[in-house]
Design an enzyme around this catalytic site. Sequence first.
Site, short mmCIF file in Angstrom:
data_model
loop_
_atom_site.label_atom_id
_atom_site.label_comp_id
_atom_site.label_asym_id
_atom_site.label_seq_id
_atom_site.Cartn_x
_atom_site.Cartn_y
_atom_site.Cartn_z
N THR A 64 8.66 -0.99 -1.32
CA THR A 64 7.69 -0.75 -0.25
C THR A 64 6.60 -1.82 -0.38
O THR A 64 5.88 -1.84 -1.39
CB THR A 64 7.04 0.64 -0.38
OG1 THR A 64 8.07 1.63 -0.36
CG2 THR A 64 6.07 0.90 0.76
N LYS A 121 8.15 2.27 7.53
CA LYS A 121 7.83 2.99 6.28
C LYS A 121 6.33 3.31 6.19
O LYS A 121 5.94 4.43 5.89
CB LYS A 121 8.28 2.11 5.09
CG LYS A 121 7.80 2.56 3.73
CD LYS A 121 8.58 3.72 3.19
CE LYS A 121 7.97 4.21 1.88
NZ LYS A 121 8.59 5.44 1.41
N LYS A 130 -1.07 3.85 -2.53
CA LYS A 130 -0.56 2.49 -2.27
C LYS A 130 -0.12 2.35 -0.81
O LYS A 130 -0.47 1.38 -0.13
CB LYS A 130 0.64 2.23 -3.21
CG LYS A 130 1.41 0.96 -2.87
CD LYS A 130 2.74 0.85 -3.61
CE LYS A 130 3.59 -0.25 -2.99
NZ LYS A 130 4.90 -0.41 -3.59
P1 NAD Z 1 8.91 1.64 -11.06
O1 NAD Z 1 7.64 1.08 -11.55
O2 NAD Z 1 9.52 2.83 -11.75
O3 NAD Z 1 10.03 0.48 -11.04
C1 NAD Z 1 9.78 -0.86 -10.73
C2 NAD Z 1 10.52 -1.70 -11.76
O4 NAD Z 1 10.44 -3.08 -11.40
C3 NAD Z 1 9.92 -1.58 -13.16
O5 NAD Z 1 10.90 -1.09 -14.05
C4 NAD Z 1 9.48 -3.01 -13.49
O6 NAD Z 1 9.62 -3.33 -14.85
C5 NAD Z 1 10.43 -3.81 -12.62
N1 NAD Z 1 10.04 -5.19 -12.37
C6 NAD Z 1 8.81 -5.73 -12.22
N2 NAD Z 1 8.89 -7.06 -12.00
C7 NAD Z 1 10.22 -7.38 -12.03
C8 NAD Z 1 10.95 -8.60 -11.86
N3 NAD Z 1 10.34 -9.75 -11.60
N4 NAD Z 1 12.31 -8.56 -11.96
C9 NAD Z 1 12.95 -7.39 -12.19
N5 NAD Z 1 12.31 -6.21 -12.35
C10 NAD Z 1 10.96 -6.20 -12.27
O7 NAD Z 1 8.68 1.97 -9.50
P2 NAD Z 1 9.61 2.86 -8.56
O8 NAD Z 1 9.06 4.23 -8.47
O9 NAD Z 1 11.04 2.63 -8.91
O10 NAD Z 1 9.27 2.18 -7.15
C11 NAD Z 1 9.86 0.95 -6.76
C12 NAD Z 1 9.49 0.70 -5.32
O11 NAD Z 1 9.96 1.77 -4.50
C13 NAD Z 1 7.99 0.61 -5.06
O12 NAD Z 1 7.75 -0.41 -4.11
C14 NAD Z 1 7.63 1.98 -4.51
O13 NAD Z 1 6.49 1.96 -3.67
C15 NAD Z 1 8.89 2.32 -3.74
N6 NAD Z 1 9.15 3.75 -3.56
C16 NAD Z 1 9.01 4.62 -4.59
C17 NAD Z 1 9.26 5.98 -4.40
C18 NAD Z 1 9.13 6.97 -5.54
O14 NAD Z 1 9.12 8.19 -5.26
N7 NAD Z 1 9.04 6.52 -6.80
C19 NAD Z 1 9.66 6.44 -3.13
C20 NAD Z 1 9.82 5.52 -2.10
C21 NAD Z 1 9.57 4.19 -2.32
#
Ligand code: NAD
Length: 296
Positions: free
Chosen positions: A93, A168, A243
Amino acid sequence: MKIAFLGLGNMGGPMAANLVKAGHEVTGFDPVPAARETAQGNGVTVAESGAQAVADAEVVITMLPNGQLVLDSYGEIVPAVTGQDVLFIDSSTIDVESARKAADMVREAGHSSIDAPVSGGVVGSEAGTLTFMVGGTDEAFSRAEPVLQAMGRKIVHCGGAGNGQAAKICNNMLLGVQMIAVSEAFVLGEKLGLDPQAFFDVASTSSGRCWALDTNCPVPGPVEGSPANRDFEGGFASGLMLKDLNLAQDASELAGVDTAFGRAARDAYERFVDIDGPRRDFGAVITAIESDTLNG
Ligand code: NAD
């Protein structure tokens, strides 16, 4: 297909696992060792860097925390692919502007892309029932659809590059406003002597009905699966709601649209995250309305 998956966190980890289950050959990367280990346990081949993960890929999926990280990552991985017309799918997102910049980077390098943010949270990610909101060309959408089907149930083409992100953030702005409105209604009702269950029975079958009420009800009792029944553990974190509300306000400013209720919801969640931290489900905002701490 040969798929590279970058960002194996709460959402990306289970999404990559579902791609493996669907028979794809998945190579993943995440800088966090625990995320890499879990992914390996789920059948993902782990690479040493993003560039190494994408080298042979036909499809590259990113699931990262924010727009700057997506652009930085694309700066590394777009030049590192060796295939012809590789399909880049960004499911993070992020802001619409960064999504469109990322699409330009990919197009200029002779490849294809879509932005495909999701809703459904960690539960939907694990169950493979996410909703994908897709921005990109018809051709890129058609190529992406079978890949997304391994991770989601509903896939909606919302228009050109960046339109998935637009859908979104508009949806989540609506959700943030609704959760505060639902919470205020429960608190006011109770002060007026109304039993929360009785109010739920009326509102959930009346014109006030919405997801924040009938599925993620912020009071314990009426909805069995709601995080309110477990002190708001799990669910959709308040920090992530903040966010998304900030992304909606940035977009409102750029588009010259005054989204006053979206702004009020953003301000309320900003204060709430200051008080309660970013971790608990966003329905916990009701606790600050009950204790009258949200207005300082
Ligand atoms: P998270 O922090 O658990 O996962 C993100 C991962 O990306 C981390 O493990 C981090 O180490 C990794 N990362 C950072 N830089 C990187 C790189 N250069 N290369 C590879 N990996 C890298 O977050 P999440 O909850 O999995 O959310 C991910 C996305 O999904 C966000 O944009 C969030 O807004 C969106 N989202 C989350 C949810 C939810 O309920 N958690 C729901 C909808 C959307």
